[in-house]
Design a protein around this motif. Structure first.
Motif, mmCIF file in Angstrom:
data_model
loop_
_atom_site.group_PDB
_atom_site.id
_atom_site.type_symbol
_atom_site.label_atom_id
_atom_site.label_comp_id
_atom_site.label_asym_id
_atom_site.label_seq_id
_atom_site.Cartn_x
_atom_site.Cartn_y
_atom_site.Cartn_z
ATOM 1 N N THR A 115 0.833 -1.200 0.000
ATOM 2 C CA THR A 115 0.000 0.000 0.000
ATOM 3 C C THR A 115 0.868 1.250 0.000
ATOM 4 O OG1 THR A 115 -1.744 -1.129 1.248
ATOM 5 C CG2 THR A 115 -1.805 1.269 1.221
ATOM 6 N N VAL B 28 0.320 5.350 0.491
ATOM 7 C CA VAL B 28 -0.644 6.371 0.918
ATOM 8 C C VAL B 28 -0.025 7.741 0.719
ATOM 9 C CG1 VAL B 28 -2.001 7.279 2.833
ATOM 10 C CG2 VAL B 28 -1.663 4.817 2.608
ATOM 11 N N ASP C 259 -1.220 12.168 0.532
ATOM 12 C CA ASP C 259 -2.318 13.097 0.810
ATOM 13 C C ASP C 259 -2.672 13.971 -0.383
ATOM 14 O OD1 ASP C 259 -0.148 14.753 0.774
ATOM 15 O OD2 ASP C 259 -0.413 15.559 2.791
ATOM 16 N N THR D 203 -3.356 13.678 -4.881
ATOM 17 C CA THR D 203 -3.482 12.779 -6.028
ATOM 18 C C THR D 203 -2.289 12.904 -6.972
ATOM 19 O OG1 THR D 203 -4.744 14.455 -7.236
ATOM 20 C CG2 THR D 203 -5.997 12.812 -5.967
ATOM 21 N N SER E 76 -1.270 8.038 -9.738
ATOM 22 C CA SER E 76 -1.805 6.755 -10.211
ATOM 23 C C SER E 76 -1.173 6.315 -11.529
ATOM 24 C CB SER E 76 -3.324 6.850 -10.379
ATOM 25 O OG SER E 76 -3.660 7.867 -11.313
ATOM 26 N N ASP F 280 -1.531 -0.848 -4.075
ATOM 27 C CA ASP F 280 -2.825 -0.333 -3.620
ATOM 28 C C ASP F 280 -2.623 1.132 -3.212
ATOM 29 O OD1 ASP F 280 -5.398 -0.070 -2.743
ATOM 30 O OD2 ASP F 280 -5.141 -1.291 -0.934
ATOM 31 N N LEU F 281 -3.118 2.070 -4.020
ATOM 32 C CA LEU F 281 -2.925 3.503 -3.774
ATOM 33 C C LEU F 281 -4.114 4.081 -3.021
ATOM 34 C CD1 LEU F 281 -1.451 6.227 -4.224
ATOM 35 C CD2 LEU F 281 -2.667 6.388 -6.421
ATOM 36 N N HIS F 282 -3.827 4.777 -1.916
ATOM 37 C CA HIS F 282 -4.871 5.461 -1.155
ATOM 38 C C HIS F 282 -4.492 6.923 -1.003
ATOM 39 C CE1 HIS F 282 -7.347 2.032 0.077
ATOM 40 N NE2 HIS F 282 -6.218 1.353 0.167
ATOM 41 N N ASP G 202 -5.011 9.834 1.194
ATOM 42 C CA ASP G 202 -5.485 10.070 2.555
ATOM 43 C C ASP G 202 -4.354 10.695 3.361
ATOM 44 O OD1 ASP G 202 -7.156 10.051 4.765
ATOM 45 O OD2 ASP G 202 -7.743 7.948 4.508
ATOM 46 N N ASN H 111 -9.599 9.546 6.803
ATOM 47 C CA ASN H 111 -10.847 9.142 6.167
ATOM 48 C C ASN H 111 -11.234 7.689 6.420
ATOM 49 O OD1 ASN H 111 -11.182 11.725 4.990
ATOM 50 N ND2 ASN H 111 -9.786 11.167 3.323
ATOM 51 N N ARG H 112 -10.616 7.081 7.445
ATOM 52 C CA ARG H 112 -10.966 5.691 7.788
ATOM 53 C C ARG H 112 -11.325 5.623 9.266
ATOM 54 N NH1 ARG H 112 -7.315 1.308 4.606
ATOM 55 N NH2 ARG H 112 -7.205 2.356 2.590
#
Length: 381
Positions: free
Chosen positions: A37, A39, A41, A43, A69, A77-79, A81, A97-98
């Motif tokens: 993953t 992560v 903050d 895009t 992306s 797995d890109l998040h 957040d 956001n989780r």
């Protein structure tokens, strides 16, 4: 049981590492034995060296942006957040956001630097910088209308991103004003909080005569403590002042507050073993790039080389082998010495830098790498 590698930060170090691990752990990812993953903050992935050229109209801020992306392997797995909590005892990370924390087996912090100009009274209102997108564009507008007076480049924050950039700016600005026939009416002053113009003695010894030759006034040992925007003065901690008509600063830098809050290091820098890049205060935690307090310069190439080391070490651990890869402090850095010439240095923990003679070819090599950087981010170069 699937092992989770969690990388926080999608800058150079985090992005290169994510792609490096996706390649090294291809079999484990495809088998579902590893989950990777990344992560961030934002895009976008931002290539910050572009900002140096923005004030002189040579680049646009968008030239240094690409959707994150588009730069990473599909198996990552890109998040998008923000980290709000880290528990190194339970190996969990909380995100804005989780509602529930995310567990990790290996955590890599590549959270970078943030600017803290508010730590110097008056600097926000009285100074410009090119260490942020908005700062670079505002400085561009100011330079276009600046025809006479004193330009002061004040190094305030140490450590800071790209240690050579303050030297590059004054050399480029000197050329820029000369090309416009304005240099005779523009005085240039360079201040440093230490007793030389650069933190590295060899680079400082190389740069100082070039500054003298260009009639750039140098004030070393000037620890800027406050700015008076009304009087247009910079005051040092010792009480001396310098007048300016245009102040360009290297503001104080710091990491994210969370790192200090959880006891991993002061001012948001993670205390690490400088060769293994493992956090000293927690197990299964690595830090790299600006985030890692190694004592090495915070150049982009550092994050690139460190990513390979961290990638090899995590891969070994995932496969149950003793990790042996170590970081030797390797750093590569181009140094612009004007608008059409540049130098180049390469060094590590054991071997000091020796800047090569500036040339137009090296300048174009730097510009070529800036274009090819996106291949580095993708892990292809």
């Amino acid at each position: 049981m699937t092992e989770h590698v969690l990388i926080v930060g999608g800058g150079t170090g985090g992005t290169v590492l994510a792609n490096d691990l996706a390649d090294r752990l291809e079999a484990e990812l495809d088998a579902g034995d590893v989950h990777l993953t990344l992560v961030n903050d934002d895009t976008d992935h931002v290539y910050k060296p572009v900002w140096l050229y923005v004030p002189f109209g040579k680049r646009e801020p968008d030239d240094g942006r690409r959707p994150l992306s588009e730069l990473i392997d599909d198996r990552i797995d890109l998040h998008i957040d923000r980290v709000t909590g880290i528990d190194t005892e339970t190996q969990q990370v909380q995100f804005r956001n989780r509602s529930r924390p995310v567990e990790y087996d290996y955590l890599v912090l590549a959270t970078g630097s943030t600017l803290a100009p508010d730590e110097i009274p008056g600097l926000v209102d009285g100074g410009h910088n090119y260490y942020s997108e908005s700062g670079a564009t505002a400085l561009r507008d100011e330079l276009l209308s600046f025809t006479e007076g004193r330009v002061v480049l004040s190094v305030i924050g140490t450590p800071h991103m790209c240690p050579a950039a303050p030297l590059e700016f004054v050399f480029m600005a000197d050329d820029w004003f000369r090309e416009r026939g304005l240099r005779k009416d523009v005085e240039m002053t360079f201040t440093s909080p230490i007793e030389r113009v650069h933190g590295n003695p060899q680079v400082a010894e190389w740069a100082r005569p070039r500054m003298d030759d260009r009639d750039i006034t140098v004030e070393t040992g000037f620890d800027a403590a406050a700015v008076d925007p009304d009087d247009e003065t910079v005051r040092s901690a010792e009480g001396t002042t310098i007048d300016y008509d245009l102040l360009v600063s290297i503001p104080p830098h710091r990491g994210i507050d969370l790192i200090e809050d959880v006891g991993l290091g002061d001012r948001g820098w993670v205390d690490v073993d400088k060769r293994t890049l493992e956090a000293e205060a927690a197990e299964n935690v690595y830090a790299m790039g600006d985030t890692a307090a190694t004592g090495a310069p915070n150049a982009g190439s550092v994050g690139h080389y460190q990513a390979s080391v961290v990638g090899q070490r995590i891969t070994s651990e995932v496969r149950g082998r003793p990790p042996t890869a170590t970081y030797d402090g390797k750093t590569l850095c181009f140094i612009e010495t004007g608008m059409n010439a540049a130098s180049f240095v390469e060094f590590d923990y054991e071997n000091p830098p020796s800047p090569v003679a500036p040339s137009e070819k090296i300048h174009w090599a730097k510009l070529a790498y800036n274009e090819a950087y996106w291949l580095t981010a993708r892990g292809l170069l």
